[in-house]
Design an enzyme around this catalytic site. Structure first.
Site, PDB file in Angstrom:
ATOM      1  N   ALA A   1     -14.771  -8.424  -0.264  1.00  0.00           N
ATOM      2  CA  ALA A   1     -15.993  -7.616  -0.098  1.00  0.00           C
ATOM      3  C   ALA A   1     -17.034  -8.012  -1.140  1.00  0.00           C
ATOM      4  O   ALA A   1     -18.228  -8.130  -0.841  1.00  0.00           O
ATOM      5  CB  ALA A   1     -15.659  -6.131  -0.224  1.00  0.00           C
TER       6      ALA A   1
ATOM      7  N   HIS B   1      -4.915 -11.024  -6.345  1.00  0.00           N
ATOM      8  CA  HIS B   1      -6.021 -10.129  -6.707  1.00  0.00           C
ATOM      9  C   HIS B   1      -6.041 -10.134  -8.239  1.00  0.00           C
ATOM     10  O   HIS B   1      -5.386  -9.324  -8.886  1.00  0.00           O
ATOM     11  CB  HIS B   1      -5.784  -8.723  -6.166  1.00  0.00           C
ATOM     12  CG  HIS B   1      -6.753  -7.712  -6.728  1.00  0.00           C
ATOM     13  ND1 HIS B   1      -8.119  -7.804  -6.551  1.00  0.00           N
ATOM     14  CD2 HIS B   1      -6.564  -6.593  -7.488  1.00  0.00           C
ATOM     15  CE1 HIS B   1      -8.719  -6.790  -7.163  1.00  0.00           C
ATOM     16  NE2 HIS B   1      -7.796  -6.051  -7.752  1.00  0.00           N
TER      17      HIS B   1
HETATM   18  N1  LIG Z   1      -5.996  -2.860  -5.895  1.00  0.00           N
HETATM   19  C1  LIG Z   1      -7.217  -2.806  -6.396  1.00  0.00           C
HETATM   20  O1  LIG Z   1      -8.127  -3.521  -5.943  1.00  0.00           O
HETATM   21  C2  LIG Z   1      -7.482  -1.851  -7.500  1.00  0.00           C
HETATM   22  C3  LIG Z   1      -6.425  -1.279  -8.146  1.00  0.00           C
HETATM   23  N2  LIG Z   1      -6.612  -0.408  -9.168  1.00  0.00           N
HETATM   24  C4  LIG Z   1      -5.410   0.112  -9.792  1.00  0.00           C
HETATM   25  O2  LIG Z   1      -5.096   1.411  -9.250  1.00  0.00           O
HETATM   26  C5  LIG Z   1      -4.278   2.111 -10.191  1.00  0.00           C
HETATM   27  C6  LIG Z   1      -4.840   3.524 -10.402  1.00  0.00           C
HETATM   28  O3  LIG Z   1      -6.084   3.419 -11.065  1.00  0.00           O
HETATM   29  P1  LIG Z   1      -6.944   4.748 -11.383  1.00  0.00           P
HETATM   30  O4  LIG Z   1      -6.899   5.663 -10.227  1.00  0.00           O
HETATM   31  O5  LIG Z   1      -8.227   4.307 -11.936  1.00  0.00           O
HETATM   32  O6  LIG Z   1      -6.059   5.398 -12.557  1.00  0.00           O
HETATM   33  P2  LIG Z   1      -6.021   6.924 -12.945  1.00  0.00           P
HETATM   34  O7  LIG Z   1      -5.408   6.972 -14.302  1.00  0.00           O
HETATM   35  O8  LIG Z   1      -7.331   7.564 -12.708  1.00  0.00           O
HETATM   36  O9  LIG Z   1      -4.983   7.538 -11.887  1.00  0.00           O
HETATM   37  C7  LIG Z   1      -3.638   7.216 -11.875  1.00  0.00           C
HETATM   38  C8  LIG Z   1      -2.886   8.479 -11.492  1.00  0.00           C
HETATM   39  O10 LIG Z   1      -1.508   8.151 -11.334  1.00  0.00           O
HETATM   40  C9  LIG Z   1      -0.783   9.303 -11.721  1.00  0.00           C
HETATM   41  N3  LIG Z   1       0.602   8.945 -11.996  1.00  0.00           N
HETATM   42  C10 LIG Z   1       1.067   8.152 -12.990  1.00  0.00           C
HETATM   43  N4  LIG Z   1       2.393   8.057 -12.926  1.00  0.00           N
HETATM   44  C11 LIG Z   1       2.784   8.814 -11.861  1.00  0.00           C
HETATM   45  C12 LIG Z   1       4.038   9.095 -11.285  1.00  0.00           C
HETATM   46  N5  LIG Z   1       5.175   8.612 -11.800  1.00  0.00           N
HETATM   47  N6  LIG Z   1       4.059   9.890 -10.198  1.00  0.00           N
HETATM   48  C13 LIG Z   1       2.921  10.407  -9.669  1.00  0.00           C
HETATM   49  N7  LIG Z   1       1.700  10.158 -10.192  1.00  0.00           N
HETATM   50  C14 LIG Z   1       1.637   9.372 -11.270  1.00  0.00           C
HETATM   51  C15 LIG Z   1      -1.513   9.817 -12.944  1.00  0.00           C
HETATM   52  O11 LIG Z   1      -1.219  11.169 -13.228  1.00  0.00           O
HETATM   53  C16 LIG Z   1      -2.962   9.582 -12.542  1.00  0.00           C
HETATM   54  O12 LIG Z   1      -3.558  10.744 -11.995  1.00  0.00           O
HETATM   55  C17 LIG Z   1      -4.272   1.252 -11.463  1.00  0.00           C
HETATM   56  O13 LIG Z   1      -3.093   0.487 -11.528  1.00  0.00           O
HETATM   57  C18 LIG Z   1      -5.491   0.349 -11.280  1.00  0.00           C
HETATM   58  O14 LIG Z   1      -5.401  -0.849 -12.011  1.00  0.00           O
HETATM   59  C19 LIG Z   1      -7.872  -0.055  -9.584  1.00  0.00           C
HETATM   60  C20 LIG Z   1      -8.973  -0.582  -8.945  1.00  0.00           C
HETATM   61  C21 LIG Z   1      -8.867  -1.558  -7.888  1.00  0.00           C
HETATM   62  C1  LIG Z   2      -9.500  -2.977 -11.204  1.00  0.00           C
HETATM   63  C2  LIG Z   2      -9.440  -3.931 -10.112  1.00  0.00           C
HETATM   64  O1  LIG Z   2      -8.392  -4.430  -9.771  1.00  0.00           O
HETATM   65  C3  LIG Z   2     -10.666  -4.323  -9.463  1.00  0.00           C
HETATM   66  O2  LIG Z   2     -11.668  -3.607  -9.504  1.00  0.00           O
HETATM   67  O3  LIG Z   2     -10.705  -5.434  -8.911  1.00  0.00           O
END
Ligand SMILES: NC(=O)C1=CN([C@@H]2O[C@H](COP(=O)(O)OP(=O)(O)OC[C@H]3O[C@@H](n4cnc5c(N)ncnc54)[C@H](O)[C@@H]3O)[C@@H](O)[C@H]2O)C=CC1
Ligand SMILES: CC(=O)C(=O)O
Length: 310
Positions: A147, A172
């Site tokens: 995107a 990614h």
């Molecule tokens: N695939 C992609 O393109 C992207 C991936 N991400 C990834 O997504 C993930 C989440 O990022 P955010 O939402 O910004 O983080 P965040 O910290 O805002 O949210 C993560 C949530 O996971 C919960 N959590 C942690 N361990 C848990 C467990 N054992 N059981 C249930 N809930 C649990 C936490 O309480 C928290 O609310 C990260 O690994 C980040 O790097 C972020 C942006 C893009």
């Molecule tokens: C955090 C991440 O994986 C992204 O924004 O691409």
């Protein structure tokens, strides 16, 4: 369709918000180990619903995921400024060891949609932990990078990103491969179109777009601590392809039996996505440099996934 979201932080809640606005699923259930957060996010998102759809948005625990068609896994830690996605691996693998079994216990027929980083390796970890066929354990992979790529190309050419057909392949992450050689504007090759309109893709332009795609997350995280709107919409887009059996071509990550010279590694190539998950792969024709870079990306992911004991 009911969609579960485990991890109601920035990414999970953004996916829930996008899904609620799109109105393409009947129920969204948010689960988080921080129950108060899940309740607050569900309530906030539900207040957007009357403007756009009739989706039910609730917080719950794992039992409330019963009957879900798709469960998004967005639980775990995210990058701090300067941190790479790969540095999250050990911590997020520990989270998945806890979460994947809980989900499967109540929703054994769900397609798992992985967002947690490093998303390719987490997809492979989830596939190993759950024992489902790889086609039903889908990582968002490079849907977001593609995107970003389409958006920057569209900006350069002065056309809608939806008229740009271009894919980012491989990880990614830092080793991702921008597929310049097969990118198209409408039905015209990118290079030809750019020359026809007098905006050629010079080395400088390509380098600047490459930097804008590859380093987008680092820049956004430096500015506001996290990225979430883009991936939230990307996850909702994948759910739409599944819920409506759209058979869309999307760049997503699943464990792939063979890619370049690497076997059994999760990474992204364009794939057809529908009700059963990934239906087929569309491996694009690449030039020599892109092919070699895809091989390096696959080898790097394979090395890292083998370092994780489950
Ligand atoms: N695939 C992609 O393109 C992207 C991936 N991400 C990834 O997504 C993930 C989440 O990022 P955010 O939402 O910004 O983080 P965040 O910290 O805002 O949210 C993560 C949530 O996971 C919960 N959590 C942690 N361990 C848990 C467990 N054992 N059981 C249930 N809930 C649990 C936490 O309480 C928290 O609310 C990260 O690994 C980040 O790097 C972020 C942006 C893009
Ligand atoms: C955090 C991440 O994986 C992204 O924004 O691409």
């Amino acid at each position: 369709m009911k969609v579960g979201i485990v991890g109601a932080g920035m990414v999970g809640s953004s996916a829930g918000y996008a899904l609620a606005l799109m109105g393409i699923v009947s129920d969204i259930v948010l689960v988080d180990r921080n129950a108060a957060l899940a309740i607050a996010q569900a309530e906030d998102i539900s207040h957007a619903v009357p403007f756009m759809s009739a989706t039910s948005v609730l917080a719950g625990d794992y039992a409330d995921l019963a009957g879900a068609g798709v469960v998004i896994l967005a639980a775990g830690v995210s990058q701090k400024p300067g941190e790479s996605r790969l540095e999250l691996l050990e911590r997020n693998a520990a989270v998945f060891r806890e979460v994947v079994g809980e989900v499967l216990r109540v929703a054994p027929d769900a397609i798992l949609l992985i967002a947690t980083n490093p998303v390719d390796i987490m997809t492979q970890v989830a596939t190993r932990l759950c024992g489902l066929p790889p086609q039903r354990v889908i990582g968002s992979g490079t849907i977001l990078d593609s995107a970003r790529f389409r958006s920057l190309i569209g900006c350069h050419l002065g056309i809608s990103p939806q008229s740009v057909h271009a894919y980012v392949l491989g990880e990614h992450g830092d080793s991702e491969v921008l597929g310049w050689s097969n990118a198209r504007a409408g039905s015209v090759s990118l290079r030809s179109f750019a020359e026809q309109i007098g905006s050629p893709l010079t080395d400088h332009v390509r380098q600047s777009i490459d930097d804008g795609v590859r380093n987008a997350a680092y820049k956004i995280i430096n500015g506001k601590g996290a990225t979430y709107y883009g991936i939230g919409a990307g996850l909702a887009r994948i759910v739409k392809a599944i819920a409506q059996d759209q058979r869309d071509v999307l760049s997503v990550s699943i464990v792939t039996p063979h890619i370049v010279d690497v076997t059994d590694v999760a990474l992204s190539v364009p794939r057809i996505v529908g009700a059963e998950g990934v239906i087929a792969d569309l491996i694009p024709e690449l030039d020599v440099g892109e092919y070699a870079a895809l091989g390096r990306s696959a080898a790097l992911l394979k090395e890292r996934v083998e370092s994780i004991a489950l």
